[in-house]
Design a protein around this motif. Structure first.
Motif, PDB file in Angstrom:
ATOM      1  N   LEU A 114       0.859  -1.183   0.000  1.00 41.74           N
ATOM      2  CA  LEU A 114       0.000   0.000   0.000  1.00 41.74           C
ATOM      3  C   LEU A 114       0.900   1.240   0.000  1.00 41.74           C
ATOM      4  CD1 LEU A 114      -2.805   1.336   0.261  1.00 41.74           C
ATOM      5  CD2 LEU A 114      -2.561   1.144   2.746  1.00 41.74           C
ATOM      6  N   PHE A 115       0.705   2.103  -0.987  1.00 38.28           N
ATOM      7  CA  PHE A 115       1.491   3.331  -1.084  1.00 38.28           C
ATOM      8  C   PHE A 115       0.670   4.500  -0.569  1.00 38.28           C
ATOM      9  CE2 PHE A 115       2.860   7.023  -3.818  1.00 38.28           C
ATOM     10  CZ  PHE A 115       4.012   7.291  -3.097  1.00 38.28           C
TER      11      PHE A 115
ATOM     12  N   ILE B  43       4.352   1.686   2.159  1.00 39.94           N
ATOM     13  CA  ILE B  43       5.365   2.645   1.710  1.00 39.94           C
ATOM     14  C   ILE B  43       4.727   4.021   1.780  1.00 39.94           C
ATOM     15  CG2 ILE B  43       6.812   3.416  -0.203  1.00 39.94           C
ATOM     16  CD1 ILE B  43       6.866   0.552  -1.209  1.00 39.94           C
ATOM     17  N   ALA B  44       5.352   4.930   2.517  1.00 41.30           N
ATOM     18  CA  ALA B  44       4.818   6.286   2.670  1.00 41.30           C
ATOM     19  C   ALA B  44       5.798   7.291   2.090  1.00 41.30           C
ATOM     20  CB  ALA B  44       4.555   6.583   4.143  1.00 41.30           C
ATOM     21  N   ALA B  45       5.256   8.367   1.554  1.00 39.94           N
ATOM     22  CA  ALA B  45       6.109   9.404   0.953  1.00 39.94           C
ATOM     23  C   ALA B  45       5.593  10.776   1.339  1.00 39.94           C
ATOM     24  CB  ALA B  45       6.118   9.263  -0.573  1.00 39.94           C
ATOM     25  N   THR B  46       6.500  11.741   1.360  1.00 38.78           N
ATOM     26  CA  THR B  46       6.125  13.127   1.629  1.00 38.78           C
ATOM     27  C   THR B  46       7.184  14.068   1.099  1.00 38.78           C
ATOM     28  OG1 THR B  46       5.522  14.734   3.335  1.00 38.78           O
ATOM     29  CG2 THR B  46       7.198  13.122   3.923  1.00 38.78           C
ATOM     30  N   ASN B  47       6.741  15.252   0.693  1.00 43.54           N
ATOM     31  CA  ASN B  47       7.669  16.317   0.319  1.00 43.54           C
ATOM     32  C   ASN B  47       7.939  17.249   1.492  1.00 43.54           C
ATOM     33  OD1 ASN B  47       8.198  15.789  -2.450  1.00 43.54           O
ATOM     34  ND2 ASN B  47       6.151  16.501  -2.973  1.00 43.54           N
ATOM     35  N   ALA B  48       7.191  17.068   2.580  1.00 46.20           N
ATOM     36  CA  ALA B  48       7.290  17.959   3.726  1.00 46.20           C
ATOM     37  C   ALA B  48       8.497  17.621   4.593  1.00 46.20           C
ATOM     38  CB  ALA B  48       6.014  17.876   4.560  1.00 46.20           C
ATOM     39  N   ASP B  49       8.886  18.564   5.423  1.00 47.51           N
ATOM     40  CA  ASP B  49       9.913  18.333   6.438  1.00 47.51           C
ATOM     41  C   ASP B  49       9.218  17.641   7.598  1.00 47.51           C
ATOM     42  OD1 ASP B  49      11.771  18.415   8.487  1.00 47.51           O
ATOM     43  OD2 ASP B  49      12.476  20.427   8.012  1.00 47.51           O
ATOM     44  N   ILE B  50       9.256  16.326   7.602  1.00 47.94           N
ATOM     45  CA  ILE B  50       8.470  15.561   8.568  1.00 47.94           C
ATOM     46  C   ILE B  50       8.957  15.774   9.997  1.00 47.94           C
ATOM     47  CG2 ILE B  50       9.818  13.430   8.469  1.00 47.94           C
ATOM     48  CD1 ILE B  50       5.991  13.600   8.321  1.00 47.94           C
ATOM     49  N   ALA B  51      10.253  15.988  10.173  1.00 38.24           N
ATOM     50  CA  ALA B  51      10.783  16.256  11.520  1.00 38.24           C
ATOM     51  C   ALA B  51      10.226  17.564  12.057  1.00 38.24           C
ATOM     52  CB  ALA B  51      12.307  16.283  11.489  1.00 38.24           C
ATOM     53  N   ALA B  52      10.124  18.574  11.186  1.00 36.12           N
ATOM     54  CA  ALA B  52       9.554  19.858  11.603  1.00 36.12           C
ATOM     55  C   ALA B  52       8.072  19.708  11.928  1.00 36.12           C
ATOM     56  CB  ALA B  52       9.740  20.898  10.503  1.00 36.12           C
TER      57      ALA B  52
ATOM     58  N   ARG C  43       6.939   4.386  13.627  1.00 35.15           N
ATOM     59  CA  ARG C  43       6.360   3.128  13.113  1.00 35.15           C
ATOM     60  C   ARG C  43       6.548   3.008  11.603  1.00 35.15           C
ATOM     61  NH1 ARG C  43       5.703  -0.936  11.738  1.00 35.15           N
ATOM     62  NH2 ARG C  43       4.250  -2.609  12.293  1.00 35.15           N
ATOM     63  N   LEU C  44       6.456   4.138  10.899  1.00 35.13           N
ATOM     64  CA  LEU C  44       6.596   4.119   9.444  1.00 35.13           C
ATOM     65  C   LEU C  44       8.050   4.097   8.996  1.00 35.13           C
ATOM     66  CD1 LEU C  44       3.939   6.820   8.474  1.00 35.13           C
ATOM     67  CD2 LEU C  44       3.804   4.395   7.879  1.00 35.13           C
ATOM     68  N   ASN C  45       8.931   4.660   9.818  1.00 31.06           N
ATOM     69  CA  ASN C  45      10.291   4.946   9.389  1.00 31.06           C
ATOM     70  C   ASN C  45      11.254   3.787   9.635  1.00 31.06           C
ATOM     71  OD1 ASN C  45      12.072   6.697   8.163  1.00 31.06           O
ATOM     72  ND2 ASN C  45      12.735   7.625  10.074  1.00 31.06           N
ATOM     73  N   THR C  46      10.851   2.584   9.273  1.00 30.50           N
ATOM     74  CA  THR C  46      11.733   1.428   9.418  1.00 30.50           C
ATOM     75  C   THR C  46      12.938   1.560   8.491  1.00 30.50           C
ATOM     76  OG1 THR C  46       9.822   0.046   9.947  1.00 30.50           O
ATOM     77  CG2 THR C  46      11.858  -1.086   9.338  1.00 30.50           C
ATOM     78  N   VAL C  47      12.667   1.879   7.241  1.00 33.61           N
ATOM     79  CA  VAL C  47      13.733   2.139   6.266  1.00 33.61           C
ATOM     80  C   VAL C  47      13.414   3.471   5.599  1.00 33.61           C
ATOM     81  CG1 VAL C  47      14.874   1.385   4.155  1.00 33.61           C
ATOM     82  CG2 VAL C  47      14.130  -0.309   5.837  1.00 33.61           C
ATOM     83  N   GLN C  48      14.362   4.386   5.604  1.00 37.33           N
ATOM     84  CA  GLN C  48      14.141   5.708   5.024  1.00 37.33           C
ATOM     85  C   GLN C  48      14.979   5.872   3.766  1.00 37.33           C
ATOM     86  OE1 GLN C  48      15.430   9.089   7.367  1.00 37.33           O
ATOM     87  NE2 GLN C  48      13.841  10.389   6.494  1.00 37.33           N
TER      88      GLN C  48
END
Length: 228
Positions: free
Chosen positions: A25-26, A66-75, A89-94
């Motif tokens: 699932l993307f 698989i999740a994607a973003t253009n945003a600064d997720i840390a911010a 939970r999502l960030n197993t492999v970046q």
């Protein structure tokens, strides 16, 4: 993509997780997910269980996400706009994909692929870019990344009068501001920044050096090297 093929009662509608069972699932632009939905997604990922809307039945799912973003997720996490536990939970492999302006070597191949696709879609005999058009594609900074490139090529296919895309067909603004630093060497970029600082401070070396974070002596050497 997830879609419901025909109208059904809500409790009978399979959602994206259920449709992707034993598959992938993307989730695009994950940072835009509302806060309340983030909690539901986290529970689905943790428990591997979902419930259809309007149903009380719990269903087990086995899905690779698989999740994607253009945003600064840390911010976004720092601003409490995105749940930190969901990110973990999502960030197993970046995988970090640099913006298009940092990989200009990919532009020609991507543009050619989009051109073939859109020409076939619209039934037009457009099969190449002029040299000027390709140079404009490489020169552009692409703040919208690959999506912006795709839309520019699609527009060109629609408006091109012949079989070759001209620079004007792309609709790219030439108002790119000052010289594109990403296309320069380090020495060239340094000269541009020094020149800007000197202009900004009316050729006052002391203030320009302070603005650039270097000593007056270092700035004098750069001014001489750059011929300013």
């Amino acid at each position: 993509m997830c879609a419901v093929p025909s109208p059904m009662p809500r409790a009978d509608r399979a959602g994206c997780f259920e449709l992707a069972h034993e598959g992938t699932l993307f989730l695009d632009e994950i940072a835009n997910l509302p806060w309340t939905q983030q909690g539901k997604l986290l529970r689905a990922l943790e428990n591997r269980e979902i419930q259809r809307v309007g149903s009380s039945r719990v269903r087990r799912v086995d899905v690779r996400v698989i999740a994607a973003t253009n945003a600064d997720i840390a911010a976004a996490v720092a601003k409490r706009e995105f749940r930190e536990d969901l990110l973990y939970r999502l960030n197993t492999v970046q995988i970090h994909l640099p913006p298009l302006r940092e990989r200009t070597e990919d532009i020609a191949e991507l543009a050619a692929g989009f051109l073939a696709r859109e020409a076939a879609h619209y039934g037009k005999s457009v099969d190449n870019f002029s040299d000027a058009a390709m140079q404009a594609l490489v020169r552009h900074r692409w703040p919208g990344n690959v999506r912006e490139l795709h839309h520019a090529v699609e527009r060109a296919v629609l408006v091109a009068p012949g079989g070759v895309v001209a620079e004007a067909d792309l609709g790219l603004s030439r108002a790119e501001g000052e010289a594109n630093l990403e296309a320069m060497t380090l020495a060239q970029a340094e000269c541009v920044l020094v020149g800007k600082a000197m202009k900004r401070h009316g050729d006052n070396v002391t203030r320009a050096a302070r603005d650039l974070g270097i000593s007056r002596a270092a700035l004098y050497r750069k001014i001489e090297r750059c011929g300013l």
